[in-house]
Scaffold this motif. Structure first.
Motif, PDB file in Angstrom:
ATOM      1  N   SER A 103      -1.542  22.487  -4.954  1.00  0.00           N
ATOM      2  CA  SER A 103      -2.714  21.619  -5.048  1.00  0.00           C
ATOM      3  C   SER A 103      -2.398  20.420  -5.937  1.00  0.00           C
ATOM      4  O   SER A 103      -1.521  20.479  -6.791  1.00  0.00           O
ATOM      5  N   GLY A 104      -3.086  19.341  -5.712  1.00  0.00           N
ATOM      6  CA  GLY A 104      -2.891  18.123  -6.489  1.00  0.00           C
ATOM      7  C   GLY A 104      -3.622  16.970  -5.849  1.00  0.00           C
ATOM      8  O   GLY A 104      -4.018  17.030  -4.687  1.00  0.00           O
ATOM      9  N   ASP A 105      -3.816  15.933  -6.619  1.00  0.00           N
ATOM     10  CA  ASP A 105      -4.551  14.760  -6.155  1.00  0.00           C
ATOM     11  C   ASP A 105      -3.740  13.918  -5.177  1.00  0.00           C
ATOM     12  O   ASP A 105      -2.517  13.992  -5.116  1.00  0.00           O
ATOM     13  N   TRP A 106      -4.444  13.089  -4.440  1.00  0.00           N
ATOM     14  CA  TRP A 106      -3.858  12.008  -3.670  1.00  0.00           C
ATOM     15  C   TRP A 106      -3.709  10.831  -4.631  1.00  0.00           C
ATOM     16  O   TRP A 106      -4.545  10.628  -5.492  1.00  0.00           O
ATOM     17  N   TYR A 107      -2.670  10.027  -4.471  1.00  0.00           N
ATOM     18  CA  TYR A 107      -2.463   8.832  -5.287  1.00  0.00           C
ATOM     19  C   TYR A 107      -2.301   7.634  -4.361  1.00  0.00           C
ATOM     20  O   TYR A 107      -1.589   7.708  -3.360  1.00  0.00           O
ATOM     21  N   VAL A 108      -2.974   6.556  -4.699  1.00  0.00           N
ATOM     22  CA  VAL A 108      -2.885   5.328  -3.906  1.00  0.00           C
ATOM     23  C   VAL A 108      -2.602   4.159  -4.846  1.00  0.00           C
ATOM     24  O   VAL A 108      -3.289   3.970  -5.848  1.00  0.00           O
ATOM     25  N   TRP A 109      -1.554   3.404  -4.526  1.00  0.00           N
ATOM     26  CA  TRP A 109      -1.245   2.151  -5.209  1.00  0.00           C
ATOM     27  C   TRP A 109      -1.403   1.048  -4.185  1.00  0.00           C
ATOM     28  O   TRP A 109      -1.127   1.224  -3.004  1.00  0.00           O
ATOM     29  N   ASP A 110      -1.853  -0.127  -4.631  1.00  0.00           N
ATOM     30  CA  ASP A 110      -1.920  -1.270  -3.721  1.00  0.00           C
ATOM     31  C   ASP A 110      -1.609  -2.552  -4.478  1.00  0.00           C
ATOM     32  O   ASP A 110      -1.658  -2.601  -5.706  1.00  0.00           O
ATOM     33  N   PHE A 125       0.847  -1.178   0.000  1.00  0.00           N
ATOM     34  CA  PHE A 125       0.000   0.000   0.000  1.00  0.00           C
ATOM     35  C   PHE A 125       0.891   1.238   0.000  1.00  0.00           C
ATOM     36  O   PHE A 125       1.777   1.358   0.838  1.00  0.00           O
ATOM     37  N   VAL A 126       0.670   2.141  -0.952  1.00  0.00           N
ATOM     38  CA  VAL A 126       1.434   3.388  -1.032  1.00  0.00           C
ATOM     39  C   VAL A 126       0.444   4.527  -1.246  1.00  0.00           C
ATOM     40  O   VAL A 126      -0.414   4.456  -2.123  1.00  0.00           O
ATOM     41  N   MET A 127       0.565   5.581  -0.424  1.00  0.00           N
ATOM     42  CA  MET A 127      -0.288   6.757  -0.573  1.00  0.00           C
ATOM     43  C   MET A 127       0.604   7.988  -0.572  1.00  0.00           C
ATOM     44  O   MET A 127       1.431   8.157   0.331  1.00  0.00           O
ATOM     45  N   ILE A 128       0.444   8.852  -1.594  1.00  0.00           N
ATOM     46  CA  ILE A 128       1.235  10.079  -1.647  1.00  0.00           C
ATOM     47  C   ILE A 128       0.345  11.271  -1.996  1.00  0.00           C
ATOM     48  O   ILE A 128      -0.714  11.118  -2.603  1.00  0.00           O
ATOM     49  N   LYS A 129       0.810  12.457  -1.610  1.00  0.00           N
ATOM     50  CA  LYS A 129       0.102  13.707  -1.901  1.00  0.00           C
ATOM     51  C   LYS A 129       1.123  14.821  -1.985  1.00  0.00           C
ATOM     52  O   LYS A 129       1.971  14.968  -1.119  1.00  0.00           O
ATOM     53  N   ARG A 130       1.056  15.594  -3.046  1.00  0.00           N
ATOM     54  CA  ARG A 130       1.882  16.783  -3.148  1.00  0.00           C
ATOM     55  C   ARG A 130       1.427  17.760  -2.060  1.00  0.00           C
ATOM     56  O   ARG A 130       0.231  17.977  -1.869  1.00  0.00           O
ATOM     57  N   THR A 131       2.379  18.380  -1.345  1.00  0.00           N
ATOM     58  CA  THR A 131       2.000  19.266  -0.252  1.00  0.00           C
ATOM     59  C   THR A 131       2.299  20.734  -0.523  1.00  0.00           C
ATOM     60  O   THR A 131       1.736  21.594   0.139  1.00  0.00           O
ATOM     61  N   ASP A 132       3.167  21.042  -1.488  1.00  0.00           N
ATOM     62  CA  ASP A 132       3.535  22.442  -1.726  1.00  0.00           C
ATOM     63  C   ASP A 132       2.592  23.148  -2.695  1.00  0.00           C
ATOM     64  O   ASP A 132       2.697  24.347  -2.911  1.00  0.00           O
TER      65      ASP A 132
END
Length: 169
Positions: A149-156, A140-147
């Protein structure tokens, strides 16, 4: 609901990796101490008021900010957690403007070698390899750009995490 598609991930409480706590808001003028059983200081805390249609507040502790899980907005220093320890954290009640008596659920995550990795990296705009220290790959991997706006991305692993153009949500 009928005809809707759902994805569920289940986490089991485990000291040093994951804990779930529920608490009730008792103040609107300051932070409120919340105890937990993670046994280490949490590195990521995701909270949601349980009695209303409120946002999923996500607190990456090392970044000292807040990101909203159900939005694409950039990170904000509005309402970061404070006093994060192996037994408690202070939740920013005054900054979030919700009423006394509101009940919350909090999901706490920490890095546990070979099991989980919580952290951040600086993107370069090109392909990068981010080594999280897993010898058998991640599930399970979840990432989000913080600097910005942008989507959350989830891989599993149910959809396939191998290399290259893996499917994601």
């Amino acid at each position: 609901s009928s005809g809707a598609s759902y994805v569920n991930w289940y986490f089991q409480r485990a000291p040093g990796f994951f804990d779930e706590v529920c608490f009730t808001q008792t103040t609107t003028s300051s932070s409120q101490a919340v105890t937990h059983n993670l046994t280490v200081a949490p590195e990521l805390v995701i909270t949601k008021p349980r009695n209303g249609a409120y946002a999923w507040n996500t607190f990456p502790v090392a970044l000292n900010n807040r990101v909203v899980l159900n939005e694409t907005t950039a990170a904000s220093t509005y309402g970061p957690l404070s006093s994060v320890t192996s037994t408690s954290f202070s939740y920013p009640m005054a900054d979030l403007g919700i009423s006394i008596g509101t009940t919350y659920v909090a999901y706490l995550f920490a890095t546990c070698a070979g099991v989980s990795k919580v952290g951040s990296y600086t993107g370069t705009g090109t392909t990068q390899t981010i080594n999280c220290g897993f010898t058998a790959g991640s599930r399970f991997v979840m990432i989000k750009r913080t600097d910005s706006s942008g989507d959350w991305y989830v891989w599993d692993s149910a959809r396939g995490i191998v290399a290259g153009n893996d499917p994601y949500l």
